[in-house]
Design a protein around this motif. Structure first.
Motif, PDB file in Angstrom:
ATOM      1  N   ILE A 277       0.996  -1.261  -0.013  1.00  0.00           N
ATOM      2  CA  ILE A 277      -0.038   0.041  -0.077  1.00  0.00           C
ATOM      3  C   ILE A 277       1.118   1.234  -0.059  1.00  0.00           C
ATOM      4  O   ILE A 277       1.742   1.370   0.911  1.00  0.00           O
ATOM      5  N   LEU A 278       0.564   1.922  -1.176  1.00  0.00           N
ATOM      6  CA  LEU A 278       1.543   3.212  -1.072  1.00  0.00           C
ATOM      7  C   LEU A 278       0.361   4.351  -0.922  1.00  0.00           C
ATOM      8  O   LEU A 278      -0.792   4.211  -1.060  1.00  0.00           O
ATOM      9  N   ALA A 279       0.852   5.812  -0.352  1.00  0.00           N
ATOM     10  CA  ALA A 279       0.155   7.094  -0.224  1.00  0.00           C
ATOM     11  C   ALA A 279       0.623   8.026  -0.697  1.00  0.00           C
ATOM     12  O   ALA A 279       1.780   7.876  -0.738  1.00  0.00           O
ATOM     13  N   VAL A 280       0.158   8.969  -1.444  1.00  0.00           N
ATOM     14  CA  VAL A 280       0.301  10.239  -1.750  1.00  0.00           C
ATOM     15  C   VAL A 280      -0.558  11.410  -1.770  1.00  0.00           C
ATOM     16  O   VAL A 280      -1.679  11.014  -1.568  1.00  0.00           O
ATOM     17  N   GLY A 281      -0.055  12.448  -2.052  1.00  0.00           N
ATOM     18  CA  GLY A 281      -1.027  13.587  -1.851  1.00  0.00           C
ATOM     19  C   GLY A 281      -1.376  14.245  -0.616  1.00  0.00           C
ATOM     20  O   GLY A 281      -0.770  13.857   0.397  1.00  0.00           O
ATOM     21  N   THR A 298      -0.145  20.458   1.702  1.00  0.00           N
ATOM     22  CA  THR A 298      -1.415  20.201   0.768  1.00  0.00           C
ATOM     23  C   THR A 298      -1.275  20.978  -0.219  1.00  0.00           C
ATOM     24  O   THR A 298      -1.798  22.028  -0.658  1.00  0.00           O
ATOM     25  N   MET A 299      -0.225  20.506  -1.103  1.00  0.00           N
ATOM     26  CA  MET A 299       0.108  21.252  -2.521  1.00  0.00           C
ATOM     27  C   MET A 299       0.007  20.218  -3.641  1.00  0.00           C
ATOM     28  O   MET A 299       0.607  19.161  -3.940  1.00  0.00           O
ATOM     29  N   ALA A 300      -0.630  20.737  -4.643  1.00  0.00           N
ATOM     30  CA  ALA A 300      -0.938  19.970  -5.832  1.00  0.00           C
ATOM     31  C   ALA A 300       0.519  19.446  -6.690  1.00  0.00           C
ATOM     32  O   ALA A 300       0.745  18.088  -6.958  1.00  0.00           O
ATOM     33  N   GLY A 301       1.523  20.206  -6.524  1.00  0.00           N
ATOM     34  CA  GLY A 301       2.676  19.898  -7.191  1.00  0.00           C
ATOM     35  C   GLY A 301       3.362  18.717  -6.485  1.00  0.00           C
ATOM     36  O   GLY A 301       3.946  17.717  -7.192  1.00  0.00           O
ATOM     37  N   LEU A 302       3.231  18.689  -5.043  1.00  0.00           N
ATOM     38  CA  LEU A 302       3.772  17.652  -4.365  1.00  0.00           C
ATOM     39  C   LEU A 302       3.077  16.295  -4.803  1.00  0.00           C
ATOM     40  O   LEU A 302       3.627  14.986  -4.965  1.00  0.00           O
ATOM     41  N   ALA A 303       1.753  16.433  -4.584  1.00  0.00           N
ATOM     42  CA  ALA A 303       0.983  15.194  -5.015  1.00  0.00           C
ATOM     43  C   ALA A 303       1.230  14.522  -6.464  1.00  0.00           C
ATOM     44  O   ALA A 303       1.297  13.487  -6.559  1.00  0.00           O
ATOM     45  N   ASN A 304       1.493  15.413  -7.564  1.00  0.00           N
ATOM     46  CA  ASN A 304       1.674  15.049  -8.601  1.00  0.00           C
ATOM     47  C   ASN A 304       2.958  14.366  -8.651  1.00  0.00           C
ATOM     48  O   ASN A 304       3.252  13.061  -9.267  1.00  0.00           O
ATOM     49  N   ARG A 305       3.859  14.996  -7.947  1.00  0.00           N
ATOM     50  CA  ARG A 305       5.343  14.247  -8.206  1.00  0.00           C
ATOM     51  C   ARG A 305       5.314  12.823  -7.201  1.00  0.00           C
ATOM     52  O   ARG A 305       5.935  12.142  -7.910  1.00  0.00           O
ATOM     53  N   HIS A 306       4.942  12.833  -6.142  1.00  0.00           N
ATOM     54  CA  HIS A 306       4.758  11.748  -5.364  1.00  0.00           C
ATOM     55  C   HIS A 306       4.086  10.815  -6.143  1.00  0.00           C
ATOM     56  O   HIS A 306       4.443   9.332  -6.063  1.00  0.00           O
ATOM     57  N   GLY A 307       2.937  11.000  -6.875  1.00  0.00           N
ATOM     58  CA  GLY A 307       2.013  10.077  -7.437  1.00  0.00           C
ATOM     59  C   GLY A 307       3.014   9.283  -8.677  1.00  0.00           C
ATOM     60  O   GLY A 307       3.145   8.222  -8.757  1.00  0.00           O
ATOM     61  N   ARG A 308       3.925  10.058  -9.060  1.00  0.00           N
ATOM     62  CA  ARG A 308       4.675   9.494 -10.345  1.00  0.00           C
ATOM     63  C   ARG A 308       5.743   8.779  -9.655  1.00  0.00           C
ATOM     64  O   ARG A 308       6.076   7.597 -10.227  1.00  0.00           O
TER      65      ARG A 308
ATOM     66  N   ALA B 439       0.684  23.109 -11.538  1.00  0.00           N
ATOM     67  CA  ALA B 439       1.111  21.910 -10.476  1.00  0.00           C
ATOM     68  C   ALA B 439       2.471  21.340 -10.993  1.00  0.00           C
ATOM     69  O   ALA B 439       3.423  21.205 -10.304  1.00  0.00           O
ATOM     70  N   LYS B 440       2.660  20.974 -12.434  1.00  0.00           N
ATOM     71  CA  LYS B 440       3.814  20.761 -12.976  1.00  0.00           C
ATOM     72  C   LYS B 440       4.245  21.901 -13.561  1.00  0.00           C
ATOM     73  O   LYS B 440       4.030  22.107 -14.905  1.00  0.00           O
ATOM     74  N   ASP B 441       5.184  22.606 -13.084  1.00  0.00           N
ATOM     75  CA  ASP B 441       5.811  23.798 -13.567  1.00  0.00           C
ATOM     76  C   ASP B 441       6.449  23.514 -14.892  1.00  0.00           C
ATOM     77  O   ASP B 441       7.038  22.440 -15.012  1.00  0.00           O
ATOM     78  N   PRO B 442       6.557  24.250 -15.793  1.00  0.00           N
ATOM     79  CA  PRO B 442       7.261  24.227 -17.094  1.00  0.00           C
ATOM     80  C   PRO B 442       8.862  23.783 -16.863  1.00  0.00           C
ATOM     81  O   PRO B 442       9.208  22.887 -17.517  1.00  0.00           O
TER      82      PRO B 442
END
Lengths: 557, 557
Positions: A277-281, A298-308, B439-442
């Motif tokens: 089980i992994l968790a992100v966002g 609670t930032m979208a950028g971190l959520a995206n990166r950690h999802g990747r 959220a994903k910066d350029p």
């Protein structure tokens, strides 16, 4: 391989699409409680304000488009009600029909986000109550605003002066409503220090916002919104923006305890204590870049990166990658918000937080313009840098302005994440042409001040230390021009313009010098120090001091 | 201690004022050939265009203000004609009277800047000829433009499409003149690669500029400006912006030889071979951050910083500092210029330069919007990143756009100077709200592409390699929508939209995929690679390819 992802917005959808690019054959199921996936949640307040006119533009993807492009099995209107970790199954419920099914997984990614920390009880005939986090929320708010009697602009109470709260205020004012902002703390945007928040408060007031601080909404009834300071405010709508907490209950029920933050503890590869089980966002804890401790960001950028990263970890575990991805970096907490014409940006820790943690720090304020003053349209920036005095590392920064604040916070944040020292900011080569910056960029200026502090060339004093120093006998010299002095001065100051210092009769004893922003003060302090005087320069000058005293100083008691 | 500084603009004046803050007792003499010190030389073109309306605002300091604030002995209208290194004296001549005197120094700082590399011969009754480097120059240009017959807007030829040349073009068009730009090379802004310069060329043409490339001004007479391609252009004024060379002759005459660049060689502490003589600014060599070799970079920011370091070095040598300052960092060559509504920014080396030096490199193009596409006003950025394939280090970048180019080049430049890898750009936390970014910066996007390249997940092909690959038998698949394909496509391409790839009949053999900007191409390439196909993604997609073919490809022969 079968992967189930719970939550279909930033973190969950980044994991799903990355995983598909890594593994064309995986079965990828996305379970989303709401009716929409991959919607632009950061855009919601701007739809309320009418800046974003087209609701459709907020819906970036649909289950159909995700099926076509990424062969994803996206199930909206369904929720995971429990996890059986031994069996590696989740129980999924159809929100509309209540039908329950069991779904097996090889890997489970929890991207359930955050949920409002509390909820107001609405009253019959009282103002409408709404949060501002989903497409359903904005539909509800739009219905209330559209239903206001013709010719009236309506009024709103926003509870909570954090990011969503201020974006709500901005957009409701833009839409013509009379807005009251109710803030529990001493000022909105609690990650800011008070002398920085003063600039935001000025902007709110300039746009007619009724700001009520150190108070909270107690109840809502047909008379309106009752505050715990006894006040009552009539309103058509109340936006509840009092903050969120991680939606971690699913894992708690499965025996995986949340951390002290309330979020889901994960390792550097986004894995919970159960390796399947992994968790992100927003549901997951981050590691704070300053303290190294678990925190919530609670930032979208971190959520995206950690999802990747979660997708890369699963791919590596399944042998599709020959190595595990690098671990997630600690979270620096970079954030920006628009408040009317201001951009308010920050990274790392505030002075208040450093004081509360007992952590040694140096403070630097500066007020340079965003570009060369001789080129039209230059706007003043209000900048603050927090520095570790033993390592010269950057602990935090706050940048506010009408132009160029986004750029400067990004440069400082990049330097901080790369491990540059505060003094090294002086040596950064940054893009300069007169409409874009200065030969000494505002970030360079912070670095020069940091260098002067670090080498002992300048001794500075903070606005909130001034009164005590004066009480102990230090004499304050205002080195500004006569016009500046006459327009407003600090109590107890002696006026000697910097250009007269070499010839003036100087007071005896310890000296403090100040100018408007700190620069002439530095020149004055150097001149006096070389004459053998003990002298400190008031950091940030009159502008910082006056902003600080406009706000309360209780934080520093 | 007596310090003589030759040159009173950026580098010289930074040295003088810093030195005063370090040493109140030093005798500091600034010798300036012109009538003005500390003027805003980067603002001069904008005065010509009328953007900066007040000539006075360009004159940041006067000898009197510098005397009052910093106790400097500033002598305008005087020049140093020779240096006697043994005697530690300079011979100073009064430009107006011709009177000569000898001045002793303990330390000498050369900040003589750069001078035009050549000069056109003006003809009687022909167009006026001017450079654009001094207050005298803009006074002369203003006199010509103000003297144009009433009701006519006039016409100008600008020779040289570098920074000053393009700023001259921009401002002359703004003022209503018909402008011809004569450029020796294949395109203006030679530090850009051709597919990037295409965006600038489009902008110039959209504003009516008559662009003549691969040609040069041969002579000027009463008929107008004669080009070496046989053309003649009538004009009221010719701006000579053909570049500069370091003003190093003073030192050469004193037996200190210039470097291969023509600039003054200095060590990391700005010292020439004579330890009593330092050099800063455009006259001095810098160390190139990419090659480690001496180079010339004529930027005000470096001049200021090196001036400050020179002052620190003198202070340390005189025992006022307990340590020498850190050595000057290598020059990354960060630069930005406004061309009408575009900002054009760069750092490090171009692809052309890397190819010429035989240096291995990877190339990345991206075309993200400056902020979230769903928030109004988003503008497309044109971005390029050059990467060292063996270390993943950043070798250079080019960023062009109507919004946000300044910010992205600064982030990349900071990362480059801090030694971050290209892949690490994907992990930078940067400020995001929908009006300020994504959220994903350029910059993150460039990092993600770099990471996919570095891990071998994606194999890309450049626009200028496409023809040869097709000739060798590779099949090009255009994965865009039908509407995009119909609006223009690459010769020889087969159209299969990305969403149809899983079910389509695919051609045999090696494949190349492309979309509009490269992102769907990446998804397509991953899908095909997992089906065992040898596939490359056309880097930057149709946009980069079409920009490249609009320009010549001779550079890559």
């Amino acid at each position: 391989m079968r992967v189930i992802i719970v939550g279909g917005v930033a973190g969950g959808m980044s994991a799903a699409t990355r995983l598909r690019r890594l593994d064309e054959s995986a079965e990828i199921v996305v379970i989303e409680q709401g009716d929409y996936v991959s919607f632009a949640n950061c855009g919601l307040p701007y739809y309320v304000g009418g800046v974003i006119a087209d609701r459709q533009s907020l819906l970036l993807q649909t289950p159909e488009s995700l099926r076509a492009r990424f062969d994803l099995d996206v199930r909206t209107g369904t929720e995971v009600v429990s996890i059986d970790r031994d069996a590696q199954t989740v129980e999924v419920r159809d929100v509309r029909t209540g039908a329950v099914s069991s779904e097996a997984y090889d890997h489970l990614i929890i991207a359930t986000g955050a949920a409002p920390a509390g909820a107001f009880e609405a009253a019959a005939c009282g103002p409408a109550v709404a949060t501002l986090r989903t497409i359903d929320d904005i539909d509800r708010i739009a219905a209330v605003l559209d239903g206001l009697p013709g010719g009236t602009t309506g009024s709103a109470v926003v509870a909570g002066g954090g990011f969503i709260g201020l974006e709500a205020v901005d957009n409701l004012v833009r839409r013509g409503l009379e807005v009251t902002l109710v803030q529990h703390g001493a000022h909105p945007l609690s990650p800011l220090d008070p002398e920085m928040a003063a600039v935001v408060v000025d902007e709110l007031r300039a746009h007619g916002v009724d700001l009520r601080t150190r108070t909270a909404v107690e109840s809502i009834d047909a008379d309106g919104v009752h505050l715990d300071d006894g006040g009552t405010i009539a309103a058509d709508i109340v936006i509840d923006a009092r903050g969120v907490r991680p939606a971690a209950s699913l894992l708690t029920a499965a025996g995986l305890e949340p951390g002290a933050t309330g979020g889901i503890p994960v390792d550097g590869h986004q894995r919970t204590a159960d390796p399947r089980i992994l968790a992100v966002g927003d549901a997951a804890e981050k590691i704070d870049a300053v303290s190294g401790e678990p925190t919530l960001v609670t930032m979208a950028g971190l959520a995206n990166r950690h999802g990747r990263i979660a997708a890369d970890v699963i791919a590596a575990e399944e042998g599709l990658f020959d190595r595990m991805p690098d671990e997630s970096e600690p979270a620096a907490g970079v954030a920006i918000i628009g408040v009317f014409d201001l951009a308010v940006a920050m990274v790392g820790w505030s002075e208040r937080r450093l004081i509360a943690a007992g952590r040694p720090h140096r403070v630097i304020h500066a007020h340079p313009t965003d570009h060369a003053g001789y080129y039209p349209g230059a706007e003043r920036l209000t900048m603050k840098l927090l520095v570790d005095p033993s390592t010269d590392r950057i602990l935090g920064a706050q940048v506010i302005g009408r132009r160029g604040a986004d750029r400067r916070i990004d440069v400082i944040a990049t330097a901080m994440q790369a491990g540059l020292t505060a003094s090294q900011l002086s040596r950064l080569e940054l893009a300069y042409a007169p409409q874009y910056g200065s030969a000494k960029d505002p970030v360079n200026m912070l670095g020069y001040i940091a260098d002067n502090n670090a080498t002992g060339l300048t001794h500075s004093i903070q606005w909130h230390e001034l009164y005590e120093a004066q009480a102990a006998g230090a004499i304050l010299i205002d080195v500004r021009s006569a016009a500046e002095y006459d327009a407003g001065s600090i109590p107890g100051s002696v006026h000697i313009p910097v250009d007269d210092l070499r010839t003036a009769d100087l007071p005896e004893g310890d000296l403090i010098v100040h100018c408007q922003v700190g620069q002439r003060g530095h020149t004055a302090a150097r001149l006096l120090a070389q004459r053998g005087r003990r002298v400190r320069n008031l950091d940030g000058g009159y502008l910082t001091w006056s902003a600080g005293v406009r706000m309360t100083t209780k934080e520093f008691a």
